[in-house]
Design a protein around this motif. Structure first.
Motif, PDB file in Angstrom:
ATOM      1  N   CYS A   1       0.922  -1.154   0.002  1.00 18.16           N
ATOM      2  CA  CYS A   1       0.053  -0.012   0.057  1.00 18.16           C
ATOM      3  C   CYS A   1       0.977   1.432  -0.032  1.00 18.16           C
ATOM      4  O   CYS A   1       0.325   2.090  -0.475  1.00 18.16           O
ATOM      5  N   GLY A   2       2.227   1.238   0.533  1.00 19.35           N
ATOM      6  CA  GLY A   2       2.834   2.418   0.564  1.00 19.35           C
ATOM      7  C   GLY A   2       2.530   3.265   1.777  1.00 19.35           C
ATOM      8  O   GLY A   2       3.382   4.265   2.157  1.00 19.35           O
ATOM      9  N   GLN A   3       1.622   3.045   2.595  1.00 16.67           N
ATOM     10  CA  GLN A   3       1.179   3.992   3.603  1.00 16.67           C
ATOM     11  C   GLN A   3       1.227   3.432   5.000  1.00 16.67           C
ATOM     12  O   GLN A   3       1.355   3.977   6.058  1.00 16.67           O
ATOM     13  N   CYS A   4       1.099   2.211   4.890  1.00 17.03           N
ATOM     14  CA  CYS A   4       0.773   1.521   6.530  1.00 17.03           C
ATOM     15  C   CYS A   4       2.394   1.627   7.275  1.00 17.03           C
ATOM     16  O   CYS A   4       3.241   1.955   6.618  1.00 17.03           O
TER      17      CYS A   4
ATOM     18  N   CYS B   1       5.267  -0.119   5.541  1.00 15.93           N
ATOM     19  CA  CYS B   1       5.652   0.269   4.275  1.00 15.93           C
ATOM     20  C   CYS B   1       6.429   1.593   4.632  1.00 15.93           C
ATOM     21  O   CYS B   1       7.568   1.833   3.880  1.00 15.93           O
TER      22      CYS B   1
ATOM     23  N   CYS C   1       3.505  -5.686   3.995  1.00 15.60           N
ATOM     24  CA  CYS C   1       2.629  -4.709   4.090  1.00 15.60           C
ATOM     25  C   CYS C   1       1.121  -5.206   4.904  1.00 15.60           C
ATOM     26  O   CYS C   1       0.901  -6.353   4.704  1.00 15.60           O
ATOM     27  N   ILE C   2       0.450  -4.272   5.685  1.00 12.56           N
ATOM     28  CA  ILE C   2      -0.868  -4.876   6.210  1.00 12.56           C
ATOM     29  C   ILE C   2      -1.711  -5.236   5.329  1.00 12.56           C
ATOM     30  O   ILE C   2      -2.379  -5.991   5.506  1.00 12.56           O
TER      31      ILE C   2
END
Ligand SMILES: [Zn+2]
Ligand SMILES: [Zn+2]
Length: 339
Positions: A90-93, A96, A104-105
């Motif tokens: 996701c690049g956000q969690c 990441c 990643c979650i």
């Protein structure tokens, strides 16, 4: 375009599907040339893959050729040959943000949680493409397989001259061995299969193999130096093997579980504490692992010649599959050619 779909457990079909019509910004359109098959695919075929939904286009071990790029900042260009890092994160969690997109979650693996590469064309984020115009297409498809072992060895922080016990000589264990050796350490391999151990001695430059049906602690003590291994990498996913690691480890050592199973692991706490054991999981691989593997293959440090034992064209895959599934087929890596 030719597309192979796993409709239900045990039921593949081949069809002529529509080609992707647009390439979103940040993405590339790539032509699949090679697809490696691994344990995850077999589990999905047999209906034993957890969190898996049907129908699904499998294929996460890919050697591809770039057709079009819609990303001015991308490193890849039309015509490049690449390995695909199939872990869509996701690049956000929290993982990441800390550079651990491999866990990643909301991780979606191409060919497992999202449709993968068993089709002529796919669209993938450009940053998931790792270029090498020196590696063969077969080698590019093997990079993901090798990534599992490369990452596990990185997790263990393997050092020069130490003894590393690799438990299990299936494809995951085999992917661990070259990176233990590249670190300058000594790989000792244990398995219950004589033919797998013979393969390690003949093709993987392993000097010492042990029979995992016997008393491993006793066999390890007979080795030069007489110390237990300072790192153990369990690639079995077999609960008794995973729980036995705690008795086979040197004091101060590390255990990495790269194989997994759906259940609970337990261990004796005094045994764990006495050794000040470090216990780690290893999941998938990082972008840096892909880059490193490509470099090591290019330099001839990692030899890919022993790997591919079976192959079929995309058109012949479905009729060939039953032969690969027989126990005496001896499949290490089967490759599908999309040419
Ligand atoms: Zn795989
Ligand atoms: Zn994430």
């Amino acid at each position: 375009m030719k597309t192979i779909t796993l409709n239900n457990p045990g039921e593949f079909s081949i069809s002529d599907a529509a080609e992707p019509t647009e390439v979103p910004a940040g993405y590339a359109l790539v032509r699949t040339r090679r697809v490696g098959i691994c344990g995850t695919d077999w589990h999905a075929y047999h209906g034993r893959q957890p969190f898996f939904s049907y129908p699904r286009v499998l294929g996460h071990e890919l050697g591809v050729e770039v057709v079009a790029v819609n990303d001015p900042s991308a490193e890849v260009k039309e015509g490049d040959k690449c390995s695909v890092e199939p872990y869509l994160n996701c690049g956000q969690c929290v993982a990441c943000r800390r550079g651990k997109g491999n866990c990643c979650i909301d991780l979606k693996v191409l060919g497992v949680h999202a449709d993968g590469g068993m089709r002529e064309l796919i669209v993938v984020p450009t940053h998931k493409l790792h270029v090498s115009n020196k590696l063969s297409l077969d080698q590019l498809a093997l990079v993901e397989t090798l990534g599992i072992g490369c990452h596990a060895v990185a997790r263990a922080q393997v050092e020069r001259d130490e003894h590393v016990l690799v438990l299990g000589a299936g494809p995951i264990g085999l992917s661990v061995i070259p990176f233990v050796q590249a670190a300058g350490a000594i790989a000792v391999v244990a398995d219950v299969s004589d033919s797998r151990l013979a393969f390690c001695r003949q093709h993987m430059n392993v000097k010492t193999t042990l029979d995992a049906r016997g008393d491993l602690a006793e066999q390890l003590k007979q080795l030069p130096g007489g110390d237990l291994p300072t790192a153990i990498i369990d690639a079995t996913g077999n609960p008794p093997s995973m729980m036995r690691c705690f008795d086979l480890l040197a004091h101060g050592g590390r255990i990495v579980y790269v194989g997994l199973f759906q259940g609970e692991v337990s261990f004796n706490d005094p045994n764990f504490h006495r050794r000040e054991t470090t216990l780690l999981a290893s999941r998938n691989a990082l972008p840096g692992d892909f880059k490193r593997i490509i470099r090591l293959i290019e330099q001839g440090v990692v030899d890919t010649t022993p790997w591919i034992t079976h192959r079929a064209s995309a058109s012949a895959f479905i009729e060939t599959l039953p032969r690969w599934l027989t126990p005496d087929a001896g499949v290490i890596k089967a490759m599908i050619d999309f040419d």
